[in-house]
Scaffold this motif. Structure first.
Motif, PDB file in Angstrom:
ATOM      1  N   THR A 193       0.934  -1.099  -0.020  1.00 51.89           N
ATOM      2  CA  THR A 193       0.027   0.095   0.020  1.00 51.89           C
ATOM      3  C   THR A 193       1.052   1.265   0.150  1.00 51.89           C
ATOM      4  OG1 THR A 193       0.121   0.059   2.602  1.00 51.89           O
ATOM      5  CG2 THR A 193      -1.653  -1.164   1.373  1.00 51.89           C
ATOM      6  N   LYS A 194       2.102   1.143  -0.174  1.00 46.35           N
ATOM      7  CA  LYS A 194       3.069   2.227  -0.071  1.00 46.35           C
ATOM      8  C   LYS A 194       3.005   2.922   1.091  1.00 46.35           C
ATOM      9  CE  LYS A 194       3.875   2.168  -4.936  1.00 46.35           C
ATOM     10  NZ  LYS A 194       4.217   3.114  -6.223  1.00 46.35           N
ATOM     11  N   GLN A 195       2.589   2.342   2.419  1.00 46.91           N
ATOM     12  CA  GLN A 195       2.469   3.285   3.647  1.00 46.91           C
ATOM     13  C   GLN A 195       3.805   3.476   3.910  1.00 46.91           C
ATOM     14  OE1 GLN A 195       0.342   0.692   6.529  1.00 46.91           O
ATOM     15  NE2 GLN A 195       0.158   2.451   7.748  1.00 46.91           N
ATOM     16  N   ARG A 196       4.118   4.516   4.578  1.00 46.21           N
ATOM     17  CA  ARG A 196       5.504   4.983   5.157  1.00 46.21           C
ATOM     18  C   ARG A 196       6.655   4.578   4.313  1.00 46.21           C
ATOM     19  NH1 ARG A 196       3.226   2.797   9.737  1.00 46.21           N
ATOM     20  NH2 ARG A 196       1.814   4.293  10.530  1.00 46.21           N
ATOM     21  N   ILE A 197       6.551   4.373   2.989  1.00 43.22           N
ATOM     22  CA  ILE A 197       7.687   4.054   2.083  1.00 43.22           C
ATOM     23  C   ILE A 197       8.629   4.947   2.026  1.00 43.22           C
ATOM     24  CG2 ILE A 197       8.623   3.642  -0.314  1.00 43.22           C
ATOM     25  CD1 ILE A 197       7.412   1.269   0.924  1.00 43.22           C
ATOM     26  N   PHE A 198       8.196   6.405   2.197  1.00 42.82           N
ATOM     27  CA  PHE A 198       9.100   7.526   2.112  1.00 42.82           C
ATOM     28  C   PHE A 198       9.928   7.801   3.377  1.00 42.82           C
ATOM     29  CE2 PHE A 198       7.317   8.676  -1.913  1.00 42.82           C
ATOM     30  CZ  PHE A 198       8.324   9.087  -2.760  1.00 42.82           C
ATOM     31  N   LYS A 199       9.098   7.342   4.512  1.00 46.70           N
ATOM     32  CA  LYS A 199       9.628   7.390   5.755  1.00 46.70           C
ATOM     33  C   LYS A 199      10.940   6.458   5.675  1.00 46.70           C
ATOM     34  CE  LYS A 199       9.144   8.069  10.520  1.00 46.70           C
ATOM     35  NZ  LYS A 199      10.233   8.522  11.189  1.00 46.70           N
TER      36      LYS A 199
END
Length: 437
Positions: free
Chosen positions: A333-339
């Motif tokens: 879901t790409k949740q917190r991928i940038f984190k």
């Protein structure tokens, strides 16, 4: 970039003893029961100014007769796919077995350099007995005695001449290298794909030799780094994916060639032995660490209590090194991928931190005075001064004391904790040394 040498052979031919010789360690547990090695089968060997990694495949076999030979056969295949050179160990005392012939057949088909090593050659009579191994069709057997060290120097010379020369791809040294590691199915590929997306055009891949890591340059959204991806993460292999050995062999290269390791843990399965094996590889190589608990979208209850319990469990397993970030994310879901990327970048910068000597002494000396090292045999230990060593691979601090030999591990850990409390070295391993002033 180091080369990888794998030691293969049937149980009890002396693989662990040879591994200990080459890596000059007593790490592998050596005993006469077949199949006792486990978990301590990766080390570095340096000879004549060159360094290479050694993997002892012996430790990865499940002990039971029917699976036994099959498992070793699989390992030999994995070793030939992942290593740069194979040492095939046979035993002069037992002589040639059907099993040796089986393995030789696999090895003759590979394009890899294979060195046939006849072990347990302790006298000249046994030297002649080694001749029967010519039958294997792998050339002249190198005679050694791993236990006494006889012949190992010549063997090392042969290894160096057979290893491919290091043709490291031209990677810009100033750009951080992130490796995504973890056991099969923890979501490495999904994470890499989530980073890169389908917009492959902005990606330049630099491939080294066949077995090398592939560097994928990622520069968008204010990031600029290489993703280190062993060539193999993309191709699904014929070898059974669940073989632990497989994931360790795969990880070695990515870890060695990176600055920061992003260790993926599957939220639905918790932390397992295999995660620990990979974590130990990261530690042995002194790499910075970010732990990503992936598949967080599949966890039913996401309360703070669950997060805290999970975090604590991970830190407990990985102690004493506990100062690293843990991110709960989902590659799907790409949740917190940038984190994950921001954290990896920060951890990389922490590793480069230089602390001025004056500042170090101002902060640390009062703390040391408040909690001095415990006195030993009535002698007071005084720490006079501290400084950071410049240009080291990981932040390294030296404390100068009158009696450094009396300062034990727990106190060094206290010093390390004080450094961590005052400066942000989150995610980085650090070295603390105590020297004579």
């Amino acid at each position: 970039m180091g080369n990888l040498v794998a030691i293969v052979g049937r149980p009890n031919v002396g693989k662990s003893t040879l591994f200990n010789r080459l890596t000059q360690s007593r790490k592998a547990i050596v005993s006469d029961t077949a199949g006792t090695t486990r978990d301590r089968q990766y080390g570095k060997c340096s000879w004549n100014g060159r360094e290479f990694s050694v993997v002892d495949t012996g430790g990865w076999v499940v002990k039971s007769d029917d699976i036994f030979e099959d498992a070793i056969r699989k390992q030999v295949i994995v070793a030939t796919e992942e290593a740069d050179l194979v040492l095939f160990l046979v035993d002069v005392e037992t002589g040639l077995t059907d099993w040796d012939e089986d393995v030789a057949q696999i090895l003759r088909r590979t394009k890899l350099p294979v060195i046939l090593v006849a072990n347990k050659v302790d006298n000249s009579g046994e030297y002649y007995e080694a001749a029967e191994f010519y039958k294997l069709g792998l050339g002249e057997p190198q005679c050694i005695s791993a236990a006494t060290g006889g012949g190992t120097g010549d063997l090392l010379d042969t290894i160096l001449s057979a290893l491919p020369s290091d043709n490291t791809p031209d990677v810009d040294e100033n750009i951080p290298r992130f490796a995504v590691v973890g056991r099969p199915n923890a979501g490495k590929s999904s994470l890499i794909n989530a980073f890169i997306g389908e917009e492959r055009n902005i990606v330049t891949e630099i491939a080294g030799t066949t077995r090398d890591s592939i560097y994928t340059r990622y520069d968008k959204f204010g990031f600029d780094f290489y993703l280190v991806d062993t060539a193999g993460i993309r191709r699904k292999n014929k070898v059974t994916e669940d073989l632990e050995f497989y994931s360790v062999m795969r990880s070695i290269r990515s870890i060695e060639n990176s600055d920061v390791c992003i260790l993926m843990i599957d939220a639905t399965r918790g932390i397992e032995t295999q995660d620990m094996n990979i974590f130990q590889l990261i530690q042995k190589n002194n790499k910075s660490l970010v732990v990503v608990v992936n598949k967080w979208d599949l966890v039913e209850e996401k309360s703070q209590i669950v997060i805290d319990t999970f975090t604590q469990a991970i830190r407990n397993r990985m102690a004493p090194f506990v100062d690293f970030p843990i991110i709960f994310a989902s590659a799907l879901t790409k949740q917190r991928i940038f984190k994950v990327l921001e954290t990896a970048k920060q951890v990389y910068l922490n590793r480069k931190m230089r602390i001025g000597t004056t500042k170090l002494n101002e902060v640390l000396l009062p703390l040391v005075e408040a909690f001095p090292p415990p006195s030993n045999k009535g002698k007071y230990i005084k720490i006079k001064y501290v400084s950071q060593v410049p240009d080291t691979q990981i932040p390294t601090f030296v404390f100068y004391a009158n009696l450094p030999q009396y300062i034990k591990e727990p106190y060094k850990r206290f010093l390390e904790n004080k450094i961590r409390e005052n400066w942000n070295l989150h995610g980085c391993p650090i070295n603390v040394f105590v020297r004579q002033k």
